[in-house]
Design an enzyme around this catalytic site. Structure first.
Site, PDB file in Angstrom:
ATOM      1  N   SER A   9       7.664  26.310  47.064  1.00 32.95           N
ATOM      2  CA  SER A   9       7.824  25.291  46.018  1.00 32.95           C
ATOM      3  C   SER A   9       6.588  24.396  45.960  1.00 32.95           C
ATOM      4  O   SER A   9       6.269  23.685  46.914  1.00 32.95           O
ATOM      5  CB  SER A   9       9.055  24.429  46.288  1.00 32.95           C
ATOM      6  OG  SER A   9       8.998  23.298  45.445  1.00 32.95           O
ATOM      7  N   HIS A  34       7.525  28.705  43.014  1.00 31.06           N
ATOM      8  CA  HIS A  34       8.675  27.936  42.530  1.00 31.06           C
ATOM      9  C   HIS A  34       8.190  26.601  41.972  1.00 31.06           C
ATOM     10  O   HIS A  34       7.457  25.868  42.637  1.00 31.06           O
ATOM     11  CB  HIS A  34       9.643  27.734  43.699  1.00 31.06           C
ATOM     12  CG  HIS A  34      10.948  27.124  43.331  1.00 31.06           C
ATOM     13  ND1 HIS A  34      11.996  27.844  42.789  1.00 31.06           N
ATOM     14  CD2 HIS A  34      11.392  25.842  43.425  1.00 31.06           C
ATOM     15  CE1 HIS A  34      13.030  27.041  42.583  1.00 31.06           C
ATOM     16  NE2 HIS A  34      12.686  25.818  42.956  1.00 31.06           N
ATOM     17  N   ASP A  36       9.349  23.062  40.328  1.00 33.07           N
ATOM     18  CA  ASP A  36      10.500  22.152  40.210  1.00 33.07           C
ATOM     19  C   ASP A  36      10.268  21.092  39.147  1.00 33.07           C
ATOM     20  O   ASP A  36       9.394  20.244  39.289  1.00 33.07           O
ATOM     21  CB  ASP A  36      10.743  21.452  41.557  1.00 33.07           C
ATOM     22  CG  ASP A  36      11.376  22.381  42.568  1.00 33.07           C
ATOM     23  OD1 ASP A  36      12.397  23.002  42.228  1.00 33.07           O
ATOM     24  OD2 ASP A  36      10.847  22.481  43.692  1.00 33.07           O
ATOM     25  N   MET A  38      11.817  17.909  37.183  1.00 33.72           N
ATOM     26  CA  MET A  38      12.853  16.864  37.293  1.00 33.72           C
ATOM     27  C   MET A  38      12.638  15.815  36.210  1.00 33.72           C
ATOM     28  O   MET A  38      11.511  15.377  35.985  1.00 33.72           O
ATOM     29  CB  MET A  38      12.747  16.184  38.658  1.00 33.72           C
ATOM     30  CG  MET A  38      12.827  17.136  39.816  1.00 33.72           C
ATOM     31  SD  MET A  38      12.586  16.250  41.363  1.00 33.72           S
ATOM     32  CE  MET A  38      12.646  17.618  42.511  1.00 33.72           C
ATOM     33  N   HIS A  67      12.397  25.974  37.861  1.00 34.67           N
ATOM     34  CA  HIS A  67      13.724  25.418  38.154  1.00 34.67           C
ATOM     35  C   HIS A  67      13.863  24.114  37.379  1.00 34.67           C
ATOM     36  O   HIS A  67      13.247  23.110  37.731  1.00 34.67           O
ATOM     37  CB  HIS A  67      13.811  25.200  39.680  1.00 34.67           C
ATOM     38  CG  HIS A  67      15.079  24.559  40.141  1.00 34.67           C
ATOM     39  ND1 HIS A  67      15.217  24.039  41.424  1.00 34.67           N
ATOM     40  CD2 HIS A  67      16.268  24.337  39.522  1.00 34.67           C
ATOM     41  CE1 HIS A  67      16.424  23.549  41.551  1.00 34.67           C
ATOM     42  NE2 HIS A  67      17.081  23.704  40.419  1.00 34.67           N
ATOM     43  N   MET A  69      15.591  20.997  36.555  1.00 32.83           N
ATOM     44  CA  MET A  69      16.594  20.000  36.953  1.00 32.83           C
ATOM     45  C   MET A  69      16.598  18.921  35.887  1.00 32.83           C
ATOM     46  O   MET A  69      16.192  17.781  36.105  1.00 32.83           O
ATOM     47  CB  MET A  69      16.232  19.430  38.334  1.00 32.83           C
ATOM     48  CG  MET A  69      16.494  20.422  39.452  1.00 32.83           C
ATOM     49  SD  MET A  69      15.667  19.967  40.978  1.00 32.83           S
ATOM     50  CE  MET A  69      14.091  20.744  40.700  1.00 32.83           C
ATOM     51  N   MET A 138      21.726  25.706  45.519  1.00 31.91           N
ATOM     52  CA  MET A 138      21.075  24.524  46.096  1.00 31.91           C
ATOM     53  C   MET A 138      21.656  24.264  47.480  1.00 31.91           C
ATOM     54  O   MET A 138      22.861  24.081  47.640  1.00 31.91           O
ATOM     55  CB  MET A 138      21.298  23.297  45.202  1.00 31.91           C
ATOM     56  CG  MET A 138      20.613  23.348  43.843  1.00 31.91           C
ATOM     57  SD  MET A 138      18.862  23.747  43.897  1.00 31.91           S
ATOM     58  CE  MET A 138      18.224  22.440  44.928  1.00 31.91           C
ATOM     59  N   GLY A 143      16.549  17.039  43.705  1.00 29.37           N
ATOM     60  CA  GLY A 143      15.850  15.794  43.371  1.00 29.37           C
ATOM     61  C   GLY A 143      14.687  15.499  44.295  1.00 29.37           C
ATOM     62  O   GLY A 143      13.749  14.819  43.903  1.00 29.37           O
ATOM     63  N   PHE A 144      14.749  16.016  45.513  1.00 32.29           N
ATOM     64  CA  PHE A 144      13.711  15.684  46.488  1.00 32.29           C
ATOM     65  C   PHE A 144      13.443  16.873  47.400  1.00 32.29           C
ATOM     66  O   PHE A 144      14.368  17.602  47.758  1.00 32.29           O
ATOM     67  CB  PHE A 144      14.141  14.485  47.350  1.00 32.29           C
ATOM     68  CG  PHE A 144      14.453  13.272  46.524  1.00 32.29           C
ATOM     69  CD1 PHE A 144      13.440  12.382  46.161  1.00 32.29           C
ATOM     70  CD2 PHE A 144      15.744  13.042  46.073  1.00 32.29           C
ATOM     71  CE1 PHE A 144      13.726  11.276  45.369  1.00 32.29           C
ATOM     72  CE2 PHE A 144      16.036  11.937  45.271  1.00 32.29           C
ATOM     73  CZ  PHE A 144      15.017  11.051  44.925  1.00 32.29           C
ATOM     74  N   GLY A 145      12.187  16.993  47.792  1.00 32.43           N
ATOM     75  CA  GLY A 145      11.847  17.962  48.830  1.00 32.43           C
ATOM     76  C   GLY A 145      12.093  17.330  50.192  1.00 32.43           C
ATOM     77  O   GLY A 145      12.365  16.125  50.297  1.00 32.43           O
ATOM     78  N   GLY A 146      12.025  18.138  51.216  1.00 30.66           N
ATOM     79  CA  GLY A 146      12.071  17.623  52.585  1.00 30.66           C
ATOM     80  C   GLY A 146      13.419  17.164  53.088  1.00 30.66           C
ATOM     81  O   GLY A 146      13.506  16.422  54.065  1.00 30.66           O
ATOM     82  N   ASP A 176      17.610  27.350  47.820  1.00 29.71           N
ATOM     83  CA  ASP A 176      16.631  26.305  47.527  1.00 29.71           C
ATOM     84  C   ASP A 176      16.992  24.995  48.219  1.00 29.71           C
ATOM     85  O   ASP A 176      17.975  24.353  47.863  1.00 29.71           O
ATOM     86  CB  ASP A 176      16.562  26.110  46.001  1.00 29.71           C
ATOM     87  CG  ASP A 176      15.423  25.207  45.590  1.00 29.71           C
ATOM     88  OD1 ASP A 176      14.603  24.834  46.440  1.00 29.71           O
ATOM     89  OD2 ASP A 176      15.361  24.877  44.384  1.00 29.71           O
ATOM     90  N   GLY A 178      15.540  22.878  52.078  1.00 24.66           N
ATOM     91  CA  GLY A 178      15.658  22.826  53.539  1.00 24.66           C
ATOM     92  C   GLY A 178      15.519  24.169  54.235  1.00 24.66           C
ATOM     93  O   GLY A 178      15.939  24.326  55.386  1.00 24.66           O
ATOM     94  N   SER A 199       8.497  21.910  51.796  1.00 27.59           N
ATOM     95  CA  SER A 199       7.882  21.211  52.930  1.00 27.59           C
ATOM     96  C   SER A 199       7.545  22.147  54.081  1.00 27.59           C
ATOM     97  O   SER A 199       6.502  22.005  54.703  1.00 27.59           O
ATOM     98  CB  SER A 199       8.816  20.135  53.486  1.00 27.59           C
ATOM     99  OG  SER A 199       9.617  19.628  52.494  1.00 27.59           O
TER     100      SER A 199
HETATM  101  C1  DX5 Z   1      14.816  20.194  45.387  1.00 28.78           C
HETATM  102  C2  DX5 Z   1      13.960  21.290  44.821  1.00 28.78           C
HETATM  103  C3  DX5 Z   1      13.474  22.232  45.856  1.00 28.78           C
HETATM  104  C4  DX5 Z   1      12.543  21.593  46.832  1.00 28.78           C
HETATM  105  C5  DX5 Z   1      12.617  22.331  48.115  1.00 28.78           C
HETATM  106  O1  DX5 Z   1      15.269  19.385  44.373  1.00 28.78           O
HETATM  107  O2  DX5 Z   1      14.684  22.045  43.879  1.00 28.78           O
HETATM  108  O3  DX5 Z   1      12.867  23.381  45.275  1.00 28.78           O
HETATM  109  O4  DX5 Z   1      11.226  21.577  46.375  1.00 28.78           O
HETATM  110  O5  DX5 Z   1      11.864  21.627  49.047  1.00 28.78           O
HETATM  111  P1  DX5 Z   1      12.151  21.725  50.596  1.00 28.78           P
HETATM  112  O6  DX5 Z   1      11.885  23.136  50.979  1.00 28.78           O
HETATM  113  O7  DX5 Z   1      11.162  20.749  51.162  1.00 28.78           O
HETATM  114  O8  DX5 Z   1      13.579  21.329  50.812  1.00 28.78           O
HETATM  115 ZN    ZN Z   2      13.838  24.050  43.229  1.00 29.96          ZN
END
Ligand code: DX5
Ligand code: ZN
Length: 217
Positions: A9, A34, A36, A38, A67, A69, A138, A143-146, A176, A178, A199
């Protein structure tokens, strides 16, 4: 067992050096990129939009897995197709006319995906499963990575796999959120086909190596 499709991503990349990051992915074992999107309404965060997707596509040698969102994805699907998307996933929770949304994506020649939030039951996709190329499960709240991987995802993968087999469909299961070296194997054993990792790839000391390790988990 087939090797998984790895889709790093780009959300976790260094946005000030996007070209370099995309070139790194080109040289890596990554299969897809990927992307993302938002909107700050469907999810409580804003990432980037169409011009940045075009800029990524200008350097990418791998298919873009977009993706969305966002609310009212039908208003933007065509623009993301033009920006280079090979697959487009819309959220079940944002689509009261999901079947129509899927046809719209397919008519553009893209793979059609449906993403579902952690609280959404996979059973809800049963009546439309034959029309879905990719289900994006999901494994965090979007909404957030990490964020931390939600363990209930394994059970959802198994349940979804049964629905797909029962319908004689060829839908791929994408995970998708973690995803890391620890949970990847168990996800693949449960029936996942595509692993998205943000991440875990980009924050690692050697992203290319990390991608290779995920591919061969
Ligand atoms: C979350 C995104 C994911 C995200 C995954 O809203 O859809 O694609 O980037 O990031 P990690 O792998 O850090 O959870
Ligand atoms: Zn995603």
């Amino acid at each position: 067992m087939d090797k998984p499709i790895i889709a790093p991503s780009i959300l976790a990349a260094d946005f000030a050096n996007l070209q370099q990051e995309v070139e790194m992915l080109n040289e890596s074992d990554a299969d897809w990129i990927h992307v993302d999107i938002m909107d700050g309404i469907f999810v409580p965060n804003i990432s980037f939009g169409i011009p940045v997707t075009e800029a990524i596509n200008a350097h990418a040698k791998k298919p873009l897995d977009v993706h969305l969102m966002i609310e009212k994805p039908e208003n933007y699907v065509e623009a993301f197709h033009k920006a280079g998307a090979a697959s487009i996933s819309v959220h079940y929770e944002a689509c009261p006319h999901l079947h129509r949304n899927l046809q719209q994506i397919k008519n553009l020649g893209c793979k059609a995906g449906v993403a579902i939030n952690p609280h959404t039951n996979v059973q809800l996709l049963e009546d439309v499963i034959r029309d879905i190329d990719i289900v994006c499960l999901m494994s965090v709240n979007p909404g957030f990575g990490g964020q931390k991987f939600i363990e209930n995802t394994y059970a959802k993968v198994r349940q979804l796999k049964k629905i797909i087999a029962g319908a004689g469909a060829h839908t791929l299961i994408e995970i998708d959120g973690g995803v890391n070296q620890q949970n990847a194997k168990q996800l693949l054993d449960a029936g996942a086909d595509i692993l998205v990792a943000g991440s875990f790839v980009f924050k690692s000391s050697d992203p290319k190596d990390t991608i290779t390790n995920l591919k061969n988990v």
